[in-house]
Design a protein around this motif. Structure first.
Motif, short mmCIF file in Angstrom:
data_model
loop_
_atom_site.label_atom_id
_atom_site.label_comp_id
_atom_site.label_asym_id
_atom_site.label_seq_id
_atom_site.Cartn_x
_atom_site.Cartn_y
_atom_site.Cartn_z
N ASP A 1 34.90 42.35 38.83
CA ASP A 1 35.05 43.21 40.00
C ASP A 1 33.72 43.25 40.76
O ASP A 1 32.66 43.27 40.14
CB ASP A 1 35.43 44.64 39.59
CG ASP A 1 36.81 44.71 38.97
OD1 ASP A 1 37.67 43.92 39.38
OD2 ASP A 1 37.01 45.55 38.08
N THR A 2 33.80 43.26 42.09
CA THR A 2 32.59 43.35 42.91
C THR A 2 32.47 44.76 43.47
O THR A 2 33.46 45.48 43.56
CB THR A 2 32.63 42.33 44.06
OG1 THR A 2 33.71 42.67 44.93
CG2 THR A 2 32.78 40.91 43.56
N PRO A 3 31.26 45.15 43.88
CA PRO A 3 31.07 46.50 44.45
C PRO A 3 31.89 46.75 45.71
O PRO A 3 32.22 47.88 46.03
CB PRO A 3 29.58 46.56 44.75
CG PRO A 3 28.96 45.49 43.93
CD PRO A 3 30.01 44.44 43.74
N THR A 4 32.24 45.68 46.42
CA THR A 4 33.00 45.83 47.67
C THR A 4 34.51 45.85 47.45
O THR A 4 35.27 45.88 48.40
CB THR A 4 32.65 44.70 48.64
OG1 THR A 4 32.98 43.45 48.02
CG2 THR A 4 31.20 44.72 49.03
N GLY A 5 34.94 45.82 46.18
CA GLY A 5 36.36 45.86 45.87
C GLY A 5 37.02 44.51 45.72
O GLY A 5 38.23 44.43 45.52
N GLY A 6 36.25 43.45 45.79
CA GLY A 6 36.79 42.11 45.63
C GLY A 6 36.71 41.64 44.19
O GLY A 6 36.47 42.43 43.27
N VAL A 7 36.92 40.36 44.00
CA VAL A 7 36.87 39.75 42.68
C VAL A 7 36.00 38.50 42.76
O VAL A 7 36.18 37.67 43.65
CB VAL A 7 38.28 39.36 42.18
CG1 VAL A 7 38.20 38.63 40.86
CG2 VAL A 7 39.16 40.58 42.08
N ALA A 8 35.05 38.38 41.85
CA ALA A 8 34.22 37.19 41.76
C ALA A 8 34.75 36.31 40.63
O ALA A 8 35.06 36.80 39.56
CB ALA A 8 32.77 37.57 41.48
N LYS B 1 42.74 31.56 47.74
CA LYS B 1 43.69 31.71 48.85
C LYS B 1 44.23 33.13 48.93
O LYS B 1 44.31 33.72 50.00
CB LYS B 1 44.84 30.72 48.69
CG LYS B 1 44.45 29.29 48.96
CD LYS B 1 45.62 28.36 48.72
CE LYS B 1 45.19 26.91 48.81
NZ LYS B 1 46.26 26.00 48.40
N GLN B 2 44.63 33.70 47.78
CA GLN B 2 45.28 35.00 47.79
C GLN B 2 44.30 36.14 48.06
O GLN B 2 44.65 37.12 48.69
CB GLN B 2 45.99 35.24 46.45
CG GLN B 2 47.21 34.35 46.28
CD GLN B 2 47.84 34.49 44.90
OE1 GLN B 2 47.30 35.11 44.01
NE2 GLN B 2 48.98 33.86 44.72
N TRP B 3 43.09 36.04 47.56
CA TRP B 3 42.14 37.14 47.68
C TRP B 3 41.03 36.85 48.67
O TRP B 3 40.16 37.68 48.89
CB TRP B 3 41.53 37.48 46.32
CG TRP B 3 42.54 38.09 45.39
CD1 TRP B 3 43.68 38.76 45.73
CD2 TRP B 3 42.49 38.09 43.97
NE1 TRP B 3 44.34 39.16 44.61
CE2 TRP B 3 43.63 38.76 43.52
CE3 TRP B 3 41.59 37.58 43.05
CZ2 TRP B 3 43.88 38.94 42.17
CZ3 TRP B 3 41.86 37.76 41.71
CH2 TRP B 3 43.00 38.43 41.29
N GLY B 4 41.03 35.68 49.28
CA GLY B 4 40.02 35.36 50.28
C GLY B 4 38.61 35.31 49.72
O GLY B 4 37.67 35.73 50.37
N ILE B 5 38.47 34.79 48.52
CA ILE B 5 37.15 34.74 47.87
C ILE B 5 36.34 33.59 48.46
O ILE B 5 36.82 32.47 48.59
CB ILE B 5 37.29 34.55 46.35
CG1 ILE B 5 37.99 35.76 45.76
CG2 ILE B 5 35.94 34.33 45.69
CD1 ILE B 5 38.31 35.62 44.29
N GLU B 6 35.10 33.90 48.82
CA GLU B 6 34.19 32.87 49.30
C GLU B 6 33.69 32.05 48.12
O GLU B 6 33.40 32.60 47.06
CB GLU B 6 32.99 33.51 50.00
CG GLU B 6 33.35 34.26 51.27
CD GLU B 6 33.77 33.34 52.39
OE1 GLU B 6 33.24 32.21 52.47
OE2 GLU B 6 34.64 33.73 53.17
#
Length: 81
Positions: free
Chosen positions: A10-17, A46-51
């Motif tokens: 989990d990332t601090p911005t609510g995303g996933v690394a 694709k689904q979560w827009g992870i860079e």
């Protein structure tokens, strides 16, 4: 047999690394495990827009610690965050 390790954090911005040490070799066939790992990574992006993780000039994926320090631990070059 290939072993692929995927780490989802989990990332601090609510995303996933997504982190992995798997580096596909261009022109080489994938094992079933490698193929599934690539599919998981592609779907996640694709689904979560992870860079994608930033790369150093030496073509290695940079860790968050290296980004925080501003230096690649493999080649020692300064990196831009």
């Amino acid at each position: 047999m290939a072993t692929i390790h995927l780490t989802l954090t989990d990332t601090p911005t609510g995303g996933v690394a997504v982190r992995t040490t798997f580096k596909p070799a261009i022109g080489q066939p994938c094992t079933p495990a490698q193929g599934h790992a690539l599919e998981i990574i592609n779907r996640t992006h694709k689904q979560w827009g992870i860079e994608p993780a930033p790369l150093c000039e030496c073509d290695l994926e940079l860790t968050q610690d290296e980004l925080d320090r501003g230096r690649c631990s493999a080649c020692g070059k300064a990196v831009l965050a």
